[in-house]
Design an enzyme around this catalytic site. Sequence first.
Site, PDB file in Angstrom:
ATOM      1  N   ASP A  17       0.857  -1.184   0.000  1.00  0.00           N
ATOM      2  CA  ASP A  17       0.000   0.000   0.000  1.00  0.00           C
ATOM      3  C   ASP A  17       0.893   1.233   0.000  1.00  0.00           C
ATOM      4  O   ASP A  17       2.000   1.223   0.556  1.00  0.00           O
ATOM      5  CB  ASP A  17      -0.919   0.047   1.228  1.00  0.00           C
ATOM      6  CG  ASP A  17      -1.925   1.189   1.118  1.00  0.00           C
ATOM      7  OD1 ASP A  17      -2.892   1.047   0.353  1.00  0.00           O
ATOM      8  OD2 ASP A  17      -1.723   2.217   1.774  1.00  0.00           O
ATOM      9  N   GLU A  19       0.816   5.736   0.276  1.00  0.00           N
ATOM     10  CA  GLU A  19       0.124   7.018   0.426  1.00  0.00           C
ATOM     11  C   GLU A  19       0.814   8.001  -0.515  1.00  0.00           C
ATOM     12  O   GLU A  19       2.056   8.021  -0.600  1.00  0.00           O
ATOM     13  CB  GLU A  19       0.186   7.514   1.864  1.00  0.00           C
ATOM     14  CG  GLU A  19      -0.487   6.595   2.877  1.00  0.00           C
ATOM     15  CD  GLU A  19      -1.961   6.357   2.602  1.00  0.00           C
ATOM     16  OE1 GLU A  19      -2.630   7.275   2.058  1.00  0.00           O
ATOM     17  OE2 GLU A  19      -2.458   5.260   2.908  1.00  0.00           O
ATOM     18  N   HIS A 151      -5.820   5.363   6.496  1.00  0.00           N
ATOM     19  CA  HIS A 151      -5.156   6.102   5.411  1.00  0.00           C
ATOM     20  C   HIS A 151      -3.667   6.234   5.685  1.00  0.00           C
ATOM     21  O   HIS A 151      -3.037   7.244   5.344  1.00  0.00           O
ATOM     22  CB  HIS A 151      -5.784   7.485   5.197  1.00  0.00           C
ATOM     23  CG  HIS A 151      -6.983   7.453   4.310  1.00  0.00           C
ATOM     24  ND1 HIS A 151      -6.955   6.977   3.028  1.00  0.00           N
ATOM     25  CD2 HIS A 151      -8.265   7.852   4.537  1.00  0.00           C
ATOM     26  CE1 HIS A 151      -8.162   7.079   2.495  1.00  0.00           C
ATOM     27  NE2 HIS A 151      -8.961   7.594   3.386  1.00  0.00           N
ATOM     28  N   ASP A 156      -3.111   0.119   6.336  1.00  0.00           N
ATOM     29  CA  ASP A 156      -3.926  -0.341   5.209  1.00  0.00           C
ATOM     30  C   ASP A 156      -3.476  -1.705   4.713  1.00  0.00           C
ATOM     31  O   ASP A 156      -4.293  -2.502   4.239  1.00  0.00           O
ATOM     32  CB  ASP A 156      -3.860   0.684   4.064  1.00  0.00           C
ATOM     33  CG  ASP A 156      -4.673   1.938   4.360  1.00  0.00           C
ATOM     34  OD1 ASP A 156      -5.323   1.976   5.416  1.00  0.00           O
ATOM     35  OD2 ASP A 156      -4.642   2.876   3.544  1.00  0.00           O
TER      36      ASP A 156
END
Length: 516
Positions: A17, A19, A151, A156
């Site tokens: 994952d 960001e 988030h 995540d």
Amino acid sequence: MATNYTKQIVKDYCVLDTETTGLSAYYDEIIEIGLIRVRDDVIVERFSQLLHPRDEVSDFITELTGITNEMLEGMPSIIDVKEKVLAFIGDDIVLGHNTSFDIRFLNEGFKTKIDNLYMDTMQFSRKVYPELKHHRLSDMTKYLGLSNNEHRALADCISTKELYDAVKKTMAEKNLEIHDLWRNCKGRTVKGIDIKTIMADSCEIDTDGFFYNKHVVFTGKLEKMVRQEAMQIVVNMGAVLDNSVTKKTNLLILGDNDYNSILLGEKSNKHKKAEQLILDGNDLEIIDERTFYDILAAELEKGEADCSENENEYDLFSGKTMKWKNTVRNMLGTLEEMYELPKNSLWLSDNYSIKNPDNIISHSVCIWEPDYPNQGGGHQEVNKTVMTIYLSNVQSRPNDIDLYIRDFQYKELEDKCPQDAVVLTQTKSDLDTGTIRVRFNNSSETLKEFIKEHTIYCIKNYESKAGGFGCCSKYEQCSNAKRCLHENKLYSKACAYRKNLEMGRIFYGKNRNIDD
């Protein structure tokens, strides 16, 4: 088309994952990477790293992720962690929620294509939990009572792993296998499509597709496609078109010029409204034009993986069965990698009739100009045409394809013309326009190679329509290396300093040999 997208039940894999500062792998950056290694369904190792971006993180991203500019001070760049991340992933199947998004960012950040097989828990969620209207990770964690989605990348990853566990458990309880979930790769319904002024021209819609039943809004001018054409494509793929951003909107697509303005702090009212809706928890994404094309290509790739037994693959771009188009697009993607060009630098475009804008009359293999520094002369011309391709509308030879090629270009590659091609006698029109027509059958095995040779010729002999401009910010590194280091080889051909370097004139750095 070979695809890395897969659907399996496995016990060993790696969860990914990221960001990011936005949804465009071309304009935005990764600010955090999370990875977990899973063996026999158990987490055995974790990796988490904040990254320092080139540009500051916006207030919107900070509010969404909790990541501030202060947190990123002193952190490594994306390139600094490349080897560590690739070593962690190894040869594992990569699992994620909307995985292609994360892989697209890693590919762009690392300047390396990640070739691992990958799976997407969002696709599993849509099949195993069809009763839900939305299948975001936050929706699934709430519905199934999983670890809270924060988030943040590592959190995540854990949520995604738990979601995959829940999917496998539900499948076992219902005695479902993979082939039960994806028994039919194409739906036969147009339910949910708001046709408004644009109607789907095919009833064969992929109900598993990215755009299916999504409310889509376009804003700004598209550079590589007429907006009407783009709207037709997403409607053919099951989308609902809307004029304005509302709580129903799932996707806001910005033309490249509009997305570029974001970097200068200028946002349209639609964009501002969309950001607020996202912060309010609505299922909405904002993407740029180039990401839109990537998603279209990924949907085509998934469709081919699901329907590989189908000899005539469905062409999502035109709604027609044209295997040769898929083959050419595939080949152009390979050339982009070979010549280190940004994605979508090579493009097979559809050309519409002026008299009847709904009719595609030909196609063009194009080389698209990079984004050059502004020289005060306005927007540059957008492409160089390698060749134009006309499909026969003659009833007696419906499978013929005519390639219109500049005569001097053809003469340079005349020895590449295969035996199954027919070089047509030049007409007065051909002589006036300086073109030669070469006719193929659309099933010819040599068609792709012939187009490939001409595309390579045009890349190697590319002359920028920008003319020339001053050096980019890499001038000192280029001086020390005595060559142009810009990653976009087409862009660098318009750089005036590159031409000086080729003549041995070095103005900067330790190898300087030109006085002021």
